[in-house]
Scaffold this active site. Structure first.
Site, PDB file in Angstrom:
ATOM      1  N   ASP A   1     -11.706   7.608  -3.129  1.00 32.75           N
ATOM      2  CA  ASP A   1     -10.906   8.504  -3.957  1.00 32.75           C
ATOM      3  C   ASP A   1     -11.782   8.938  -5.123  1.00 32.75           C
ATOM      4  O   ASP A   1     -12.503   8.121  -5.697  1.00 32.75           O
ATOM      5  CB  ASP A   1      -9.653   7.800  -4.482  1.00 32.75           C
ATOM      6  CG  ASP A   1      -8.641   7.535  -3.384  1.00 32.75           C
ATOM      7  OD1 ASP A   1      -8.386   8.454  -2.583  1.00 32.75           O
ATOM      8  OD2 ASP A   1      -8.104   6.409  -3.333  1.00 32.75           O
TER       9      ASP A   1
ATOM     10  N   HIS B   1      -4.315   4.932  -7.304  1.00 24.19           N
ATOM     11  CA  HIS B   1      -4.640   5.751  -8.471  1.00 24.19           C
ATOM     12  C   HIS B   1      -3.947   5.240  -9.732  1.00 24.19           C
ATOM     13  O   HIS B   1      -4.556   5.106 -10.788  1.00 24.19           O
ATOM     14  CB  HIS B   1      -4.231   7.205  -8.246  1.00 24.19           C
ATOM     15  CG  HIS B   1      -4.831   7.865  -7.048  1.00 24.19           C
ATOM     16  ND1 HIS B   1      -5.887   7.363  -6.331  1.00 24.19           N
ATOM     17  CD2 HIS B   1      -4.510   9.025  -6.440  1.00 24.19           C
ATOM     18  CE1 HIS B   1      -6.191   8.176  -5.337  1.00 24.19           C
ATOM     19  NE2 HIS B   1      -5.362   9.203  -5.371  1.00 24.19           N
TER      20      HIS B   1
ATOM     21  N   CYS C   1      -9.247   3.590  -1.588  1.00 20.70           N
ATOM     22  CA  CYS C   1      -7.855   3.390  -1.239  1.00 20.70           C
ATOM     23  C   CYS C   1      -7.719   1.957  -0.715  1.00 20.70           C
ATOM     24  O   CYS C   1      -8.482   1.558   0.181  1.00 20.70           O
ATOM     25  CB  CYS C   1      -7.418   4.387  -0.176  1.00 20.70           C
ATOM     26  SG  CYS C   1      -5.756   4.050   0.473  1.00 20.70           S
TER      27      CYS C   1
END
Length: 153
Positions: free
Chosen positions: A59, A93, A52
């Site tokens: 992640d 993401h 992150c």
């Protein structure tokens, strides 16, 4: 190894050097031997990790890459090393999925490509970003529109 492939690839069959940060330069391509055919190539990376960019927390995701090749194809070991290079890289993401897709487009110029990230929950929420591309002015551009419109994650 095939002599012609050996000229195109430098990673396969050699000691593996894992990069510690984002490294698109490790990607390698080879010639598609079946250009007369349209066919799918799919890679699953169930152990993808990145950080992150705000918290520095890891992640975890499964990254799925599907493409219809044209002249060039991505070599799988170089793809593995490339995806591994995100391990210490801070990116959201959605950024990871789009960066991966754009790097592979630059490498191969495929007819069509899509990248999906199935990120594990953090704080009770899962994120499944999806990005795709179809070569402009071809039927693959329409395929990209249709698949994006029908994407359900």
């Amino acid at each position: 190894m095939d002599k012609e492939l050996g000229k195109q690839l430098s990673l396969l069959g050699h000691k593996t050097d894992y990069r510690q940060d984002y490294a698109p330069e490790v990607l390698e391509a080879f010639d598609n031997r079946h250009r007369e055919n349209d066919y799918w190539v799919r890679f699953n990376c169930p152990e993808f990790t990145s950080l992150c960019p705000i918290t520095g927390q890891p992640d975890f995701a499964e990254i799925r890459i599907s493409y219809i090749p044209d002249v060039k194809m991505v070599e799988s070991k170089s793809l593995k090393l490339y995806l591994f290079s995100f391990r210490n890289h801070g990116a959201f993401h959605e950024d990871c999925v789009n960066i991966i897709m754009k790097d592979l487009i630059r490498l191969m110029d495929p007819k069509y490509i899509e990248v999906t990230g199935f990120f594990t929950p953090r704080g009770g929420i899962s994120i499944y970003p999806y990005a795709n591309y179809g070569r402009k002015g071809t039927r693959y551009e329409q395929l990209a529109r249709e698949r994006l419109a029908s994407y359900q994650g």
